[in-house]
Design an enzyme around this catalytic site. Structure first.
Site, PDB file in Angstrom:
ATOM      1  N   TYR A   1       0.816  -1.208   0.000  1.00 40.40           N
ATOM      2  CA  TYR A   1       0.000   0.000   0.000  1.00 40.40           C
ATOM      3  C   TYR A   1       0.858   1.270   0.000  1.00 40.40           C
ATOM      4  O   TYR A   1       0.483   2.288  -0.552  1.00 40.40           O
ATOM      5  CB  TYR A   1      -0.864   0.054   1.265  1.00 40.40           C
ATOM      6  CG  TYR A   1      -2.056  -0.850   1.296  1.00 40.40           C
ATOM      7  CD1 TYR A   1      -3.031  -0.810   0.308  1.00 40.40           C
ATOM      8  CD2 TYR A   1      -2.237  -1.726   2.363  1.00 40.40           C
ATOM      9  CE1 TYR A   1      -4.150  -1.629   0.373  1.00 40.40           C
ATOM     10  CE2 TYR A   1      -3.347  -2.557   2.436  1.00 40.40           C
ATOM     11  CZ  TYR A   1      -4.303  -2.503   1.442  1.00 40.40           C
ATOM     12  OH  TYR A   1      -5.394  -3.309   1.510  1.00 40.40           O
TER      13      TYR A   1
ATOM     14  N   THR B   1      -2.638  -6.374  -6.863  1.00 42.04           N
ATOM     15  CA  THR B   1      -2.534  -5.282  -5.902  1.00 42.04           C
ATOM     16  C   THR B   1      -3.008  -5.724  -4.522  1.00 42.04           C
ATOM     17  O   THR B   1      -3.747  -6.703  -4.373  1.00 42.04           O
ATOM     18  CB  THR B   1      -3.377  -4.070  -6.313  1.00 42.04           C
ATOM     19  OG1 THR B   1      -4.775  -4.366  -6.095  1.00 42.04           O
ATOM     20  CG2 THR B   1      -3.143  -3.687  -7.751  1.00 42.04           C
ATOM     21  N   ASP B   2      -2.591  -4.983  -3.516  1.00 43.14           N
ATOM     22  CA  ASP B   2      -3.174  -5.163  -2.190  1.00 43.14           C
ATOM     23  C   ASP B   2      -4.632  -4.728  -2.250  1.00 43.14           C
ATOM     24  O   ASP B   2      -5.099  -4.135  -3.225  1.00 43.14           O
ATOM     25  CB  ASP B   2      -2.373  -4.367  -1.158  1.00 43.14           C
ATOM     26  CG  ASP B   2      -2.291  -5.091   0.178  1.00 43.14           C
ATOM     27  OD1 ASP B   2      -3.276  -5.786   0.542  1.00 43.14           O
ATOM     28  OD2 ASP B   2      -1.263  -4.986   0.861  1.00 43.14           O
ATOM     29  N   TRP B   3      -5.355  -5.006  -1.191  1.00 45.63           N
ATOM     30  CA  TRP B   3      -6.814  -4.945  -1.227  1.00 45.63           C
ATOM     31  C   TRP B   3      -7.357  -3.511  -1.213  1.00 45.63           C
ATOM     32  O   TRP B   3      -6.945  -2.688  -0.410  1.00 45.63           O
ATOM     33  CB  TRP B   3      -7.362  -5.725  -0.032  1.00 45.63           C
ATOM     34  CG  TRP B   3      -7.830  -7.124  -0.336  1.00 45.63           C
ATOM     35  CD1 TRP B   3      -8.984  -7.697   0.110  1.00 45.63           C
ATOM     36  CD2 TRP B   3      -7.187  -8.127  -1.140  1.00 45.63           C
ATOM     37  NE1 TRP B   3      -9.091  -8.990  -0.381  1.00 45.63           N
ATOM     38  CE2 TRP B   3      -8.011  -9.277  -1.150  1.00 45.63           C
ATOM     39  CE3 TRP B   3      -6.011  -8.171  -1.885  1.00 45.63           C
ATOM     40  CZ2 TRP B   3      -7.696 -10.444  -1.845  1.00 45.63           C
ATOM     41  CZ3 TRP B   3      -5.682  -9.331  -2.572  1.00 45.63           C
ATOM     42  CH2 TRP B   3      -6.516 -10.437  -2.547  1.00 45.63           C
TER      43      TRP B   3
END
Length: 588
Positions: free
Chosen positions: A271, A307-309
């Site tokens: 992130y 990607t991260d959430w």
């Protein structure tokens, strides 16, 4: 999904090269079917192994809506089921649902770590029916690549028994900022050890050669998530900055190089947004210089990047009102963020379920369908190589016998013992079997197997206190899953240790998920021990001398908060005059 369908579905022919099978299937896919591949989000199970109608609490629709209506086929399994059989039966029903769609593209199920002692909806799940092992920091305390590879192999067999084929781990970030909230799932502060153990982890999960028996590893968080300003976590707006006052960006890439050499298949960027580097000051999931320039071009990585959430739609998490994690691009619309992520070089949107938004971007000419094909090839290739098109189902009747077997639980138990790290000992250890024990944080019936449990320190021969490393309470439940802030113990904790120690020789065991300021506890107690996920029996085996103490610290333990605040978050071993050094650990 048998090969009988090969004339109508030529991509099901296993005799063809994977690349040809991918092209045959891709040529048949509509834009809607391609778009569904790009979303990797949470999925819920129904009760007793049935399909789920969704979860209002977590904003998750029904399984049917995801698979049939949205053409999605990559999911992160939410929650812990009572039995492995429940997971396996649900998984088979989900694959039956996928097989009923026009092209019958099988589902790929992923998971956050499921073999430890901690539960954090943003990072890990409780072990449930799976064998239970130390957290990765505890694996690092063993400093044993063979043990870590053995763990990966066992976890692989347990995951595949229930249909889990992607591990959203390992986490090879370096724990160079002592306050950082995500250290527990790393292999510690040392780049060389983290690289060796990360590579062993990948080999264990993926097997000798990648194929139908493998679990694909999604290593995170590229390009290294440790150097967070003030140690705060970038799930939250106050933790968005990743800083490099020691000009040490390159150092954090070392463990990833080992993972790439071991054949790691997938990557998740962090992130955080880099500040003061050559790279654009936007979150790594949006960062073309990092994902294309560094990962794809310099390292030659052609695997999947997810990607991260939640980078696109700012969905709140568990009541937190600071939902945006699109650091540096908060001003962009969701569609603009999606476009920037694709342009950066990512293949999947983690935690998102917006295929129509992607379809609209293609139909409006903002994103070329050929760009979708680039990522779709990688995503389909992984499904083919995992053998999901040949056999998407599992033996649900056998799952309970495989997952959490006696053999696997014994291996996890031995690792728990091996990770226990004795930091100080003024003669209180090992305690004599049968001694009078005063315990806190240990169930009396367990302690009674090692000695006579008494009600007060005054009656005891030795006291054993289990405590948690300190952290600051924050405003929401989700924030408090991420232990952050000061590393100083509250005065009440230190005073209590001192009070008990004044009455009886006292052993303090600390769940050291961050390198706490242990000086006051060390001064008060007769022995101090660290663990990163060891059940009470495994701990007491070590403290009683039934098995040797072999654990070693996976990071430095600083002497003071002043030393922490003065250190550079991107530089390992940078706190002045640490109380204990990396690799410290006494034998008994």
């Amino acid at each position: 999904m048998s090969n009988d369908a090969a004339p109508e579905r030529p991509w099901l022919n296993p005799e063809l090269p994977t690349s040809e099978r991918v092209e045959l299937l891709l040529a048949e896919m509509t834009l809607e079917e391609k778009a569904g591949l790009f979303f990797h989000t949470m999925i819920a199970m129904g009760e007793d192994g049935e399909l789920s109608e969704g979860s209002e609490m977590f904003g998750i629709p029904s399984n049917r809506h995801h698979v049939v209506d949205q053409h999605m086929s990559h999911f992160n399994l939410l929650g812990v089921a009572p039995t492995a059989g429940d997971i396996a039966r649900w998984y088979n029903k989900l694959q039956e649902l996928a097989a009923s769609t026009r092209l019958g593209i099988p589902v790929t199920i992923s998971t956050d770590p499921r073999h430890g002692f901690s539960e954090n909806p943003g990072a890990s799940m409780l072990a449930g029916p799976f064998s239970q092992w130390p957290e990765p920091l505890g694996l690092a305390a063993t400093a044993d690549p063979e043990l870590v590879e053995r763990f990966g192999d066992i976890a692989r067999r347990e995951y595949t028994a229930v249909g889990i084929r992607v591990a959203l781990h390992p986490q090879v970030d370096l724990a160079t900022e002592p306050r950082w909230a995500r250290q527990l799932q790393t292999f510690g502060e040392d780049a060389d050890l983290s690289g060796r153990l990360g590579a062993a982890y990948v080999r264990g999960f993926q097997g000798e050669s990648f194929g139908p028996g493998s679990v694909s590893t999604m290593t995170k968080h590229f390009p290294g998530g440790g150097p967070q300003k003030d140690g705060e976590d970038p799930h939250f707006d106050y933790g968005r900055e990743q800083v490099y006052p020691g000009d040490n960006f390159e150092h954090h890439l070392k463990p990833f190089e080992e993972v790439f050499a071991a054949g790691g298949r997938q990557i998740m960027p962090y992130y955080g947004m880099p500040v003061g580097t050559e790279y654009e000051e936007v979150g790594f999931g949006f960062n073309k210089g990092v994902l294309t320039g560094l990962l794809r071009e310099r390292f030659g990585f052609d695997g999947i990047v997810c990607t991260d959430w939640g980078l696109v739609t700012d969905q709140p998490i568990m009541g937190a009102d600071f939902a945006a994690r699109a650091w540096g691009v908060e001003h962009l619309t969701p569609a603009e963020r999606m476009t920037k992520i694709l342009d950066a070089g990512a293949d999947q949107f983690g935690g998102e379920q917006e295929p129509q938004m992607l379809i609209d971007l293609v139909q409006s000419g903002v994103v070329a369908e050929e760009r979708l094909d680039v990522s779709a090839r990688r995503l389909l290739r992984e499904k083919f190589e995992l053998g999901l098109f040949e056999n998407p189902f599992v033996d649900a009747a056998a799952a309970d016998a495989v997952v959490g077997s006696d053999e696997f639980r014994a291996a996890g138990y031995a690792a728990q013992q091996a990770s226990v790290t004795v930091l100080t000992n003024d003669g209180a250890l090992p305690f004599a079997r049968g001694a009078k024990l005063y315990v806190e944080g240990i169930a009396a019936d367990i302690a009674a197997q090692y000695g006579e449990v008494v009600a007060s320190p005054a009656e005891a021969d030795v006291a054993i206190l289990r405590i948690q490393a300190p952290y600051e309470e924050r405003g929401t439940m989700f924030e408090n899953f991420f232990h952050a802030g000061s590393l100083d113990f509250p005065a009440a904790v230190v005073d209590h240790v001192a009070e008990v120690a004044a009455a009886v020789p006292t052993v303090v065991d600390v769940f050291l998920d961050r390198p706490a300021i242990l000086g006051p506890v060390v001064s008060a107690a007769d022995a101090v021990v660290a663990n990163w996920g060891s059940g009470a029996p495994a701990l007491l085996d070590v403290l009683s001398g039934a098995v040797p103490a072999t654990g070693k610290l996976p990071f430095d333990v600083p002497r003071s908060m002043a030393a922490v605040e003065a250190s550079r978050p991107d530089v390992p071993f940078d706190t002045a005059d640490p109380l204990f050094r990396f690799g410290h650990g006494l034998s008994l």
